[in-house]
Scaffold this motif. Structure first.
Motif, PDB file in Angstrom:
ATOM      1  N   VAL A  28       0.873  -1.266  -0.041  1.00 38.34           N
ATOM      2  CA  VAL A  28      -0.098  -0.187   0.064  1.00 38.34           C
ATOM      3  C   VAL A  28       0.735   1.279  -0.013  1.00 38.34           C
ATOM      4  O   VAL A  28       1.777   1.208   0.391  1.00 38.34           O
ATOM      5  CB  VAL A  28      -0.821   0.268   1.007  1.00 38.34           C
ATOM      6  N   ALA A  29       0.845   1.929  -0.156  1.00 37.82           N
ATOM      7  CA  ALA A  29       0.463   3.331  -0.254  1.00 37.82           C
ATOM      8  C   ALA A  29       1.166   4.660  -0.063  1.00 37.82           C
ATOM      9  O   ALA A  29       0.910   5.236  -0.791  1.00 37.82           O
ATOM     10  CB  ALA A  29      -0.843   3.441   0.579  1.00 37.82           C
ATOM     11  N   ALA A 225       2.217  -1.477   3.730  1.00 37.39           N
ATOM     12  CA  ALA A 225       2.941  -0.528   3.853  1.00 37.39           C
ATOM     13  C   ALA A 225       3.937  -0.736   4.919  1.00 37.39           C
ATOM     14  O   ALA A 225       3.624  -1.904   5.874  1.00 37.39           O
ATOM     15  CB  ALA A 225       2.403   0.955   4.014  1.00 37.39           C
ATOM     16  N   ASN A 226       4.816   0.313   5.562  1.00 34.71           N
ATOM     17  CA  ASN A 226       5.609   0.176   6.854  1.00 34.71           C
ATOM     18  C   ASN A 226       5.131   1.180   7.769  1.00 34.71           C
ATOM     19  O   ASN A 226       5.425   2.282   7.493  1.00 34.71           O
ATOM     20  CB  ASN A 226       7.019   0.178   6.309  1.00 34.71           C
ATOM     21  N   PRO A 227       4.180   0.754   8.746  1.00 39.19           N
ATOM     22  CA  PRO A 227       3.776   1.784   9.517  1.00 39.19           C
ATOM     23  C   PRO A 227       4.743   2.219  10.966  1.00 39.19           C
ATOM     24  O   PRO A 227       5.522   1.450  10.990  1.00 39.19           O
ATOM     25  CB  PRO A 227       2.526   0.992  10.153  1.00 39.19           C
ATOM     26  N   GLY A 228       4.345   3.292  11.312  1.00 35.72           N
ATOM     27  CA  GLY A 228       5.235   4.016  12.380  1.00 35.72           C
ATOM     28  C   GLY A 228       4.591   3.470  13.712  1.00 35.72           C
ATOM     29  O   GLY A 228       3.479   2.681  13.780  1.00 35.72           O
ATOM     30  N   GLU A 229       5.226   4.083  14.786  1.00 36.82           N
ATOM     31  CA  GLU A 229       4.748   3.799  16.185  1.00 36.82           C
ATOM     32  C   GLU A 229       3.322   4.254  16.361  1.00 36.82           C
ATOM     33  O   GLU A 229       2.388   3.528  17.053  1.00 36.82           O
ATOM     34  CB  GLU A 229       5.727   4.284  17.145  1.00 36.82           C
ATOM     35  N   ALA A 230       2.874   5.470  15.902  1.00 39.17           N
ATOM     36  CA  ALA A 230       1.572   5.836  16.117  1.00 39.17           C
ATOM     37  C   ALA A 230       0.371   5.110  15.474  1.00 39.17           C
ATOM     38  O   ALA A 230      -0.583   5.024  16.064  1.00 39.17           O
ATOM     39  CB  ALA A 230       1.370   7.266  15.610  1.00 39.17           C
TER      40      ALA A 230
END
Length: 293
Positions: A28-29, A225-230
């Motif tokens: 994704v994205a 995708a590669n998500p962050g901590e938030a």
């Protein structure tokens, strides 16, 4: 806009889980942007190797591979080809696909840095962030494993207009899963088509892909995708609410609702604003999905 609910087929969210899903699948994205490298200045004007590589939140694996190639001055495609040699410490569910585990952060570039070493650092960082007590406990509390939480976090990262919206987007995802509704997230279609756009057409929603969350129930087979901590925090601690739909009507104005007719009014306002801003946007063939804008 696709209004019909596709046929259902279900599996358990986890072996003990309570939500019905279909396993489906792959990437994704975030909009492709210039690779942001932190570089050291050369006193003699000669080009020098960057000091650091910055991986932004929401990048897909393909964007990460391209950034590593550029940072290390390697031929295009080198980093992707190195995956088989990298021996990444991925969860079994990932089946060797690092999508979701190339953690967004700043990574130092040393003289001996290689694609394998950089990818290994990203995955090691992700494991430290994702396998902590709060994330694991939050995933278990919501009847899922950590890999499923990362998958949800990747959708949140792609869909939420602001960090403040992430918890509510997470709740929409959970509410739809718990009700046996398709997610109908445009971000998963964008991942399948390797693009980023607001213009999702009816034809797009009919593509044959495990990432088509209009036609397939449950979560996509991998993160998108590669998500962050938030986004990860939101995935394991969704905001309380009954919302099933949301759309960003205009910048700074994302509307969440449990009422479908209200959502249609919000979508109509979105389309009206979009046509005013860009007349060539058309008359709605690319209007947002029932779940999201």
């Amino acid at each position: 806009m696709q209004m019909n609910t596709p046929p259902r087929s279900t599996i358990r969210l986890t072996r003990r889980g309570r939500a019905a899903l279909i396993a489906a699948g792959a990437v994704v994205a975030a909009t492709a942007v210039a690779v942001p490298l932190l570089s050291v200045g050369g006193g003699d004007g000669a080009a020098e190797r960057p000091a650091s590589l910055v991986i932004p939140e929401g990048w897909r694996s393909g964007q990460v591979y391209e950034a590593v190639d550029k940072a290390l001055a390697l031929p295009a495609g080198s980093t992707k080809k190195s995956l088989s040699k990298a021996r990444l410490m991925l969860p079994d569910d990932a089946e060797g696909n690092p999508e979701g585990y190339l953690f967004p952060a700043t990574y130092p570039l040393r003289e001996k840095s290689t694609p394998e070493s950089l990818l290994a650092s990203m995955v090691e960082t992700a494991n430290k962030k994702f396998n902590g007590g709060q994330v694991t406990a939050g995933a278990q509390r919501n009847a899922m494993n950590v890999y499923q939480a990362v998958t949800i976090a990747s959708i949140i990262q792609a869909e939420a207009a602001t960090e403040q919206d992430m918890g509510r987007v997470a709740r929409v995802v959970f509410n739809r899963l718990e009700r046996g509704m398709p997610l109908q997230m445009d971000s998963t279609i964008n991942y399948a088509l390797n693009r980023s756009t607001l213009n999702t057409t009816v034809d797009d929603t009919k593509i044959d892909s495990p990432y088509n969350s209009y036609r397939r129930m449950g979560l996509p087979p991998t993160p998108i995708a590669n998500p962050g901590e938030a986004a990860m925090r939101a995935a394991v601690n969704p905001t309380e609410g009954d919302w099933l739909y949301f759309v960003t009507v205009k910048p700074g104005d994302t509307r969440f609702t449990a009422n479908y007719q209200e959502h249609l009014r919000n979508v109509a306002e979105f389309n009206q604003n979009r046509r005013k801003a860009s007349p060539e946007a058309g008359t709605g063939s690319g209007s947002p999905s029932p779940a999201t804008g």
